[in-house]
Design an enzyme around this catalytic site. Structure first.
Site, mmCIF file in Angstrom:
data_model
loop_
_atom_site.group_PDB
_atom_site.id
_atom_site.type_symbol
_atom_site.label_atom_id
_atom_site.label_comp_id
_atom_site.label_asym_id
_atom_site.label_seq_id
_atom_site.Cartn_x
_atom_site.Cartn_y
_atom_site.Cartn_z
ATOM 1 N N GLY A 148 29.466 41.754 -51.927
ATOM 2 C CA GLY A 148 28.253 41.380 -51.208
ATOM 3 C C GLY A 148 28.198 41.908 -49.780
ATOM 4 O O GLY A 148 27.167 42.418 -49.329
ATOM 5 N N ASN A 206 23.659 30.046 -49.511
ATOM 6 C CA ASN A 206 24.996 29.678 -49.976
ATOM 7 C C ASN A 206 25.482 28.328 -49.466
ATOM 8 O O ASN A 206 26.439 27.787 -49.983
ATOM 9 C CB ASN A 206 26.006 30.763 -49.579
ATOM 10 C CG ASN A 206 25.920 31.139 -48.118
ATOM 11 O OD1 ASN A 206 24.838 31.386 -47.589
ATOM 12 N ND2 ASN A 206 27.051 31.178 -47.452
ATOM 13 N N SER A 239 27.413 40.149 -56.038
ATOM 14 C CA SER A 239 28.869 40.183 -55.967
ATOM 15 C C SER A 239 29.474 39.436 -57.157
ATOM 16 O O SER A 239 29.086 38.307 -57.456
ATOM 17 C CB SER A 239 29.315 39.535 -54.655
ATOM 18 O OG SER A 239 30.719 39.525 -54.586
ATOM 19 N N HIS A 265 32.410 38.004 -57.804
ATOM 20 C CA HIS A 265 33.237 36.790 -57.739
ATOM 21 C C HIS A 265 32.407 35.528 -57.565
ATOM 22 O O HIS A 265 32.937 34.413 -57.615
ATOM 23 C CB HIS A 265 34.335 36.905 -56.675
ATOM 24 C CG HIS A 265 33.891 36.775 -55.255
ATOM 25 N ND1 HIS A 265 34.033 35.605 -54.547
ATOM 26 C CD2 HIS A 265 33.326 37.655 -54.406
ATOM 27 C CE1 HIS A 265 33.579 35.789 -53.310
ATOM 28 N NE2 HIS A 265 33.140 37.028 -53.201
ATOM 29 N N THR A 322 37.036 56.517 -55.769
ATOM 30 C CA THR A 322 37.389 56.309 -57.172
ATOM 31 C C THR A 322 36.949 54.927 -57.625
ATOM 32 O O THR A 322 37.225 53.934 -56.957
ATOM 33 C CB THR A 322 38.914 56.481 -57.356
ATOM 34 O OG1 THR A 322 39.255 57.779 -56.899
ATOM 35 C CG2 THR A 322 39.326 56.309 -58.805
ATOM 36 N N CYS A 361 33.481 31.059 -44.689
ATOM 37 C CA CYS A 361 33.796 31.929 -43.548
ATOM 38 C C CYS A 361 33.667 31.221 -42.200
ATOM 39 O O CYS A 361 34.193 31.691 -41.208
ATOM 40 C CB CYS A 361 32.926 33.164 -43.574
ATOM 41 S SG CYS A 361 31.937 33.333 -45.021
HETATM 42 C C1 LIG Z 1 29.717 35.339 -50.723
HETATM 43 C C2 LIG Z 1 28.442 35.831 -50.156
HETATM 44 C C3 LIG Z 1 28.357 37.119 -49.589
HETATM 45 C C4 LIG Z 1 29.558 38.011 -49.446
HETATM 46 O O1 LIG Z 1 29.972 38.556 -50.661
HETATM 47 P P1 LIG Z 1 31.452 39.187 -50.756
HETATM 48 O O2 LIG Z 1 31.476 39.798 -52.117
HETATM 49 O O3 LIG Z 1 32.396 38.038 -50.621
HETATM 50 O O4 LIG Z 1 31.564 40.189 -49.680
HETATM 51 C C5 LIG Z 1 27.137 37.536 -49.122
HETATM 52 N N1 LIG Z 1 26.052 36.751 -49.189
HETATM 53 C C6 LIG Z 1 26.085 35.514 -49.721
HETATM 54 C C7 LIG Z 1 24.845 34.706 -49.799
HETATM 55 C C8 LIG Z 1 27.285 35.015 -50.222
HETATM 56 O O5 LIG Z 1 27.328 33.786 -50.733
#
Ligand SMILES: *Cc1c(COP(=O)(O)O)cnc(C)c1O
Length: 380
Positions: free
Chosen positions: A69, A148, A196, A198, A234, A322
């Protein structure tokens, strides 16, 4: 261990792990190689691209794999916006409740004028808010699909339609939305979208951006011209394969998972409201993601709460992952009108596919005892 911090990250699904492993152990070829292992890696990436395209209703060539992300957001906000500023100084509109990858990318640019829109008390940004902030040199708008911390879902479809009529480009950080709510890129007037893996039961360090067909995007990482020449390096083949299956699985289970998570959230609210006085549910009236619940306590900090719960092997969050270790109040809660102390007295519970009703019982009774422990310690 009870894990209720799925907005920070999710557990990878068994299917995704199963599909990932062979690409580390046996099919470890470089997708640019011209031998059999290279061909197999290329094929696996093409297959994942199709899975993603199907999941969000777009064309496979509109998907570019990234590291996640933060990279996707930075690429659009630095790479694309720099290009948009080539002829004249450009104006960009965003919101004050974006993820820090967006906010800091906006802060760390000297070529753009940025307007930060404040949401209403439920975290919503309206179409007319955005429209009235437009200037003649507005080139790009970036508004997150879903927040989030409080889960508020923005009217992305309506904002996109309005922006189209003004000929302004639109990016959305959909990291919390993809895999969690239905998304059709054919219906949405969105030019760029970030996701993203994860956050949808895939592995960490892999994600994608959607770039609408026909829209130019400057090269951001230079090298061997992978990913249609846009994003060199890669490919993370195993990660890409796992991402494809994880997203496919999420979309297949979307209806059922939504109902379950909404139920878990509803039960949590009911149980907590019964036992804890003056509890506030943040963004209570907003259209929210099914699994995210943000609550504010009277007289107990989120940090103290989180630590007491952690001692009982329960994982929740005091703010976004974070920020929560920096002791600063959440910028999102401040933006929706909470005071500093209210913002500090908040926790986020975020449910995912693997949470159960039984866990809600344990979480709510642990929160209740933590709350009374903290408030009684204060009053004596
Ligand atoms: C987790 C998150 C990100 C960051 O994604 P990463 O893959 O961890 O860099 C960006 N935006 C939102 C809304 C998120 O919840």
């Amino acid at each position: 261990m009870i894990y209720a911090d799925n907005a920070a990250t999710t557990r990878i699904s068994e299917l995704a792990v199963q599909k990932l492993l062979p690409y580390l152990m046996e099919e470890y070829g470089n997708a640019s190689s011209q031998h059999k292992l290279g061909f197999k890696a290329r094929k696996a990436i093409a297959c994942a691209r199709k899975q993603v395209a199907k999941a969000i209703d777009c064309e496979p060539h509109e998907i570019i794999f990234t590291s996640g992300g933060s990279e996707g957001n930075t690429w659009v906000l630095h790479g694309k916006s720099r290009e948009l500023c080539e002829r004249e100084r450009a104006h960009l509109i965003t919101t004050s409740i974006e993820h820090h990858s967006v906010l800091n990318a906006c802060k760390n640019t000297d070529v753009l004028d940025v307007t930060y829109l404040n949401p209403d008390s439920d975290g919503r940004v309206s179409v007319s808010n955005v429209e009235s902030a437009l200037r003649p040199n507005t080139k790009l708008v970036t508004i997150m699909f879903a927040n989030n911390e409080i889960g508020t879902i923005q009217p992305v479809q309506q904002i996109g339609e309005m922006l189209k009529s003004h000929n302004v480009m639109f990016h959305t950080d959909a990291v919390q939305a993809v895999g969690h709510i239905p998304i059709s890129m054919k219906k949405l007037k969105v030019d760029f979208l970030t996701a993203s893996a994860h956050k949808f039961n895939g592995p960490k360090g892999i994600g994608f951006i959607f770039i609408r067909d026909g829209i130019a995007m400057p090269n951001y990482i230079f090298g061997g011209e992978q990913e249609f020449g846009l994003r060199s390096g890669t490919e993370n083949v195993a990660g890409i394969v796992a991402l494809g299956y994880a997203l496919e699985e999420c979309v297949q289970n979307l209806g059922e998972d939504t109902i379950t998570q909404q139920l878990l959230v509803k039960m949590t609210i009911e149980k907590l409201k019964k036992s804890i006085p003056n509890l506030i549910i943040n963004a209570e009236l907003a259209n929210r993601l099914p699994g995210i619940l943000n609550i504010t306590f009277e007289n107990a900090t989120g940090e103290a709460m989180m630590h007491l719960l952690s001692l009982k092997d329960i994982c929740v969050s005091a703010g976004a992952a974070c920020n929560s270790n920096k002791g600063v109040p959440s910028h999102v809660l401040l933006a929706i009108g909470k005071t500093e102390s209210e913002a500090k007295n908040s926790i986020r519970i975020s449910y995912g596919r693997y949470n159960t009703v039984k866990e809600v019982d344990e979480i709510t009774s642990a929160i209740k005892s933590a709350y009374f422990k903290i408030t009684q310690a204060k009053s004596t």
